[in-house]
Design a protein around this motif. Structure first.
Motif, PDB file in Angstrom:
ATOM      1  N   GLY A   5      16.587-116.262  24.136  1.00 13.74           N
ATOM      2  CA  GLY A   5      15.340-116.227  24.898  1.00 13.74           C
ATOM      3  C   GLY A   5      14.236-117.066  24.290  1.00 13.74           C
ATOM      4  O   GLY A   5      14.479-117.883  23.398  1.00 13.74           O
ATOM      5  N   SER A   6      13.018-116.813  24.774  1.00 14.06           N
ATOM      6  CA  SER A   6      11.881-117.688  24.487  1.00 14.06           C
ATOM      7  C   SER A   6      11.043-117.220  23.307  1.00 14.06           C
ATOM      8  O   SER A   6      11.146-116.082  22.866  1.00 14.06           O
ATOM      9  CB  SER A   6      10.975-117.730  25.716  1.00 14.06           C
ATOM     10  OG  SER A   6      11.708-118.055  26.847  1.00 14.06           O
ATOM     11  N   ASP A   7      10.166-118.138  22.878  1.00 10.51           N
ATOM     12  CA  ASP A   7       9.168-117.815  21.859  1.00 10.51           C
ATOM     13  C   ASP A   7       7.879-117.443  22.609  1.00 10.51           C
ATOM     14  O   ASP A   7       7.097-118.304  23.015  1.00 10.51           O
ATOM     15  CB  ASP A   7       8.956-119.051  20.972  1.00 10.51           C
ATOM     16  CG  ASP A   7       7.997-118.768  19.823  1.00 10.51           C
ATOM     17  OD1 ASP A   7       7.203-117.809  19.931  1.00 10.51           O
ATOM     18  OD2 ASP A   7       8.044-119.520  18.832  1.00 10.51           O
ATOM     19  N   PHE A   8       7.685-116.146  22.798  1.00 12.99           N
ATOM     20  CA  PHE A   8       6.560-115.689  23.635  1.00 12.99           C
ATOM     21  C   PHE A   8       5.205-115.888  22.964  1.00 12.99           C
ATOM     22  O   PHE A   8       4.197-116.081  23.638  1.00 12.99           O
ATOM     23  CB  PHE A   8       6.749-114.213  24.008  1.00 12.99           C
ATOM     24  CG  PHE A   8       8.054-113.930  24.707  1.00 12.99           C
ATOM     25  CD1 PHE A   8       8.378-114.584  25.869  1.00 12.99           C
ATOM     26  CD2 PHE A   8       8.944-113.008  24.187  1.00 12.99           C
ATOM     27  CE1 PHE A   8       9.586-114.344  26.513  1.00 12.99           C
ATOM     28  CE2 PHE A   8      10.149-112.745  24.817  1.00 12.99           C
ATOM     29  CZ  PHE A   8      10.473-113.415  25.984  1.00 12.99           C
ATOM     30  N   VAL A   9       5.168-115.831  21.630  1.00 15.28           N
ATOM     31  CA  VAL A   9       3.893-116.071  20.929  1.00 15.28           C
ATOM     32  C   VAL A   9       3.471-117.521  21.193  1.00 15.28           C
ATOM     33  O   VAL A   9       2.315-117.802  21.519  1.00 15.28           O
ATOM     34  CB  VAL A   9       4.018-115.819  19.399  1.00 15.28           C
ATOM     35  CG1 VAL A   9       2.701-116.121  18.698  1.00 15.28           C
ATOM     36  CG2 VAL A   9       4.449-114.391  19.111  1.00 15.28           C
ATOM     37  N   GLU A  10       4.439-118.424  21.108  1.00 14.68           N
ATOM     38  CA  GLU A  10       4.148-119.838  21.354  1.00 14.68           C
ATOM     39  C   GLU A  10       3.683-120.056  22.802  1.00 14.68           C
ATOM     40  O   GLU A  10       2.782-120.859  23.054  1.00 14.68           O
ATOM     41  CB  GLU A  10       5.393-120.672  21.021  1.00 14.68           C
ATOM     42  CG  GLU A  10       5.219-122.170  21.126  1.00 14.68           C
ATOM     43  CD  GLU A  10       4.043-122.744  20.335  1.00 14.68           C
ATOM     44  OE1 GLU A  10       3.677-122.180  19.288  1.00 14.68           O
ATOM     45  OE2 GLU A  10       3.461-123.754  20.783  1.00 14.68           O
ATOM     46  N   GLU A  11       4.279-119.323  23.740  1.00 15.68           N
ATOM     47  CA  GLU A  11       3.834-119.451  25.138  1.00 15.68           C
ATOM     48  C   GLU A  11       2.363-119.053  25.264  1.00 15.68           C
ATOM     49  O   GLU A  11       1.583-119.714  25.942  1.00 15.68           O
ATOM     50  CB  GLU A  11       4.702-118.567  26.044  1.00 15.68           C
ATOM     51  CG  GLU A  11       6.120-119.087  26.204  1.00 15.68           C
ATOM     52  CD  GLU A  11       7.062-118.128  26.906  1.00 15.68           C
ATOM     53  OE1 GLU A  11       8.223-118.505  27.141  1.00 15.68           O
ATOM     54  OE2 GLU A  11       6.664-116.970  27.199  1.00 15.68           O
ATOM     55  N   GLY A  12       1.988-117.970  24.586  1.00 12.51           N
ATOM     56  CA  GLY A  12       0.578-117.540  24.606  1.00 12.51           C
ATOM     57  C   GLY A  12      -0.318-118.591  23.977  1.00 12.51           C
ATOM     58  O   GLY A  12      -1.406-118.883  24.498  1.00 12.51           O
ATOM     59  N   ARG A  13       0.149-119.190  22.887  1.00  9.87           N
ATOM     60  CA  ARG A  13      -0.642-120.248  22.227  1.00  9.87           C
ATOM     61  C   ARG A  13      -0.820-121.424  23.181  1.00  9.87           C
ATOM     62  O   ARG A  13      -1.907-122.001  23.270  1.00  9.87           O
ATOM     63  CB  ARG A  13       0.091-120.757  20.971  1.00  9.87           C
ATOM     64  CG  ARG A  13       0.034-119.805  19.804  1.00  9.87           C
ATOM     65  CD  ARG A  13       0.542-120.550  18.542  1.00  9.87           C
ATOM     66  NE  ARG A  13       0.918-119.605  17.538  1.00  9.87           N
ATOM     67  CZ  ARG A  13       2.165-119.381  17.092  1.00  9.87           C
ATOM     68  NH1 ARG A  13       3.174-120.095  17.573  1.00  9.87           N
ATOM     69  NH2 ARG A  13       2.402-118.489  16.172  1.00  9.87           N
ATOM     70  N   ARG A  14       0.254-121.789  23.861  1.00 11.82           N
ATOM     71  CA  ARG A  14       0.174-122.943  24.782  1.00 11.82           C
ATOM     72  C   ARG A  14      -0.842-122.686  25.887  1.00 11.82           C
ATOM     73  O   ARG A  14      -1.582-123.579  26.283  1.00 11.82           O
ATOM     74  CB  ARG A  14       1.551-123.246  25.382  1.00 11.82           C
ATOM     75  CG  ARG A  14       2.468-123.865  24.360  1.00 11.82           C
ATOM     76  CD  ARG A  14       3.856-124.102  24.898  1.00 11.82           C
ATOM     77  NE  ARG A  14       4.665-124.693  23.854  1.00 11.82           N
ATOM     78  CZ  ARG A  14       5.988-124.749  23.835  1.00 11.82           C
ATOM     79  NH1 ARG A  14       6.672-124.232  24.837  1.00 11.82           N
ATOM     80  NH2 ARG A  14       6.624-125.305  22.837  1.00 11.82           N
ATOM     81  N   ALA A  15      -0.871-121.444  26.384  1.00  9.78           N
ATOM     82  CA  ALA A  15      -1.850-121.094  27.428  1.00  9.78           C
ATOM     83  C   ALA A  15      -3.264-121.233  26.852  1.00  9.78           C
ATOM     84  O   ALA A  15      -4.156-121.806  27.492  1.00  9.78           O
ATOM     85  CB  ALA A  15      -1.601-119.670  27.913  1.00  9.78           C
ATOM     86  N   GLY A  16      -3.475-120.733  25.641  1.00 12.67           N
ATOM     87  CA  GLY A  16      -4.794-120.807  24.997  1.00 12.67           C
ATOM     88  C   GLY A  16      -5.207-122.244  24.727  1.00 12.67           C
ATOM     89  O   GLY A  16      -6.366-122.620  24.983  1.00 12.67           O
ATOM     90  N   LYS A  17      -4.265-123.052  24.265  1.00 10.43           N
ATOM     91  CA  LYS A  17      -4.589-124.457  23.959  1.00 10.43           C
ATOM     92  C   LYS A  17      -4.966-125.215  25.226  1.00 10.43           C
ATOM     93  O   LYS A  17      -5.878-126.035  25.228  1.00 10.43           O
ATOM     94  CB  LYS A  17      -3.385-125.139  23.282  1.00 10.43           C
ATOM     95  CG  LYS A  17      -3.253-124.750  21.820  1.00 10.43           C
ATOM     96  CD  LYS A  17      -2.041-125.434  21.199  1.00 10.43           C
ATOM     97  CE  LYS A  17      -1.724-124.822  19.849  1.00 10.43           C
ATOM     98  NZ  LYS A  17      -0.366-125.132  19.378  1.00 10.43           N
TER      99      LYS A  17
END
Ligand code: AHR
Length: 320
Positions: free
Chosen positions: A133-145
């Protein structure tokens, strides 16, 4: 007349060795139990389809259970798979905790458990084999960035409302964590409301209506932990007489077709990708797990970010 056993008749024919070799190690079918969370989102439907079609393509038998977003149903399904002596269990855990006992039961029955799309927190990590599966923390970071970059030329507070996924699930916990980690670098960015909408469109709309009632025009940004909730919220924004993507920036996660349609219609700003197409990797992992071959703890998905500007061009390439 003395009857010879089938194995004895095959002796010396070269077929004897095939007879003695388990079917799965000859690329033949496994019996796999799949305990899915439910059908809460467009993403989840694509995930189910991916697992079902990859199992069929590999010739494996898939026993499918839809838990309808209830952990107790998933636990029942796992116990039933153990009783049926399946070769491998695939679990998409609804939430992170509460799995210790049933995973121990699977381990005692010598049935490898592969986690997919969500992870668990258990005392004994040897009770599961690998997480696909995915790296969900990174997905949140990408949204924030994306948000920081997109609003860097504005002044004043940026008031954010957040629609969280299912309480206690790791995509909800980690997407919040990654997003908060990025926005806290600048005090202008404030999460003024944050509530679960369970990853569904209907609840996304309902909770956004409540946010709009409480905060009205103060809201500058909606961050939804998945596209379905964002799409439900877009409807609430429009019904409140506001323009989604303009009066309120709309950020989602998953990059499902529905989000691309919303972006093309000018109603959504960006979707951070989370791939549900995990079936082929899961089938490969299942064969290795059954054969007792080593597997990495995490088979990570590779994903991108799709802002509205590229939506029309990318749409024809989308598979889910
Ligand atoms: O576990 C992945 C998440 O679950 C997806 O982002 C969401 O849409 C789904 O329901």
């Amino acid at each position: 007349m003395k009857r010879r056993s089938f194995a004895a008749m095959l002796a010396g024919t070269g077929l004897a060795c095939m007879w003695a070799t388990p079917a799965w190690s000859q690329g033949k079918k496994l019996v796999i139990g799949f305990a899915q969370t439910g059908a809460e989102s467009e993403w989840r439907t694509a995930n189910t389809d991916s697992v079902k079609s990859a199992a069929a393509a590999a010739g494996h038998e898939l026993k499918f259970s839809d838990a309808q977003q209830k952990q107790e149903n998933q636990i029942k399904a796992i116990r039933s798979f153990i009783a049926q002596k399946v070769d491998v269990i695939i679990l998409a855990p609804l939430v992170t905790t509460g799995w210790d006992t049933v995973l121990k039961e699977a381990k005692a029955a010598k049935i490898p458990v592969i986690l997919e799309s969500r992870n668990v927190v258990v005392k004994d990590p040897t009770t599961w084999t690998t997480f696909v599966g995915s790296d969900f923390v990174e997905e949140g970071r990408r949204a924030g960035k994306w948000l920081l970059e997109h609003t860097k030329n504005t002044t004043g507070d940026v008031n954010i409302v957040e629609l969280q996924g299912t309480v206690g699930s790791d995509p909800a916990i980690d997407r919040k964590k990654g997003f908060d980690e990025v926005i806290k670098a600048n005090p202008r960015y404030k999460v003024i409301r944050s509530q679960t909408a369970d990853f569904t469109r209907a609840k996304g709309k309902e909770v956004m209506e409540a946010f709009l009632k409480a905060e009205g025009k103060k809201i500058n940004v909606l961050y939804a932990h998945n596209d379905d909730m964002a799409i439900g919220a877009i409807q609430a924004i429009e019904e409140a007489g506001l323009k989604p993507a303009k009066d309120i920036l709309v950020i989602g996660v998953d990059a499902v077709k529905g989000a691309f349609e919303a972006m093309i219609a000018g109603k959504m700003n960006v979707s951070v990708e989370c791939s549900p197409l995990l079936g082929p990797q899961l089938m490969e992992a299942a064969v290795k797990a059954k054969a007792g071959e080593p597997l990495p703890r995490w088979i990570k998905s590779i994903e991108g970010v799709f802002p509205a500007e590229v939506a029309a061009k990318e749409f024809p390439n989308r598979k889910y």
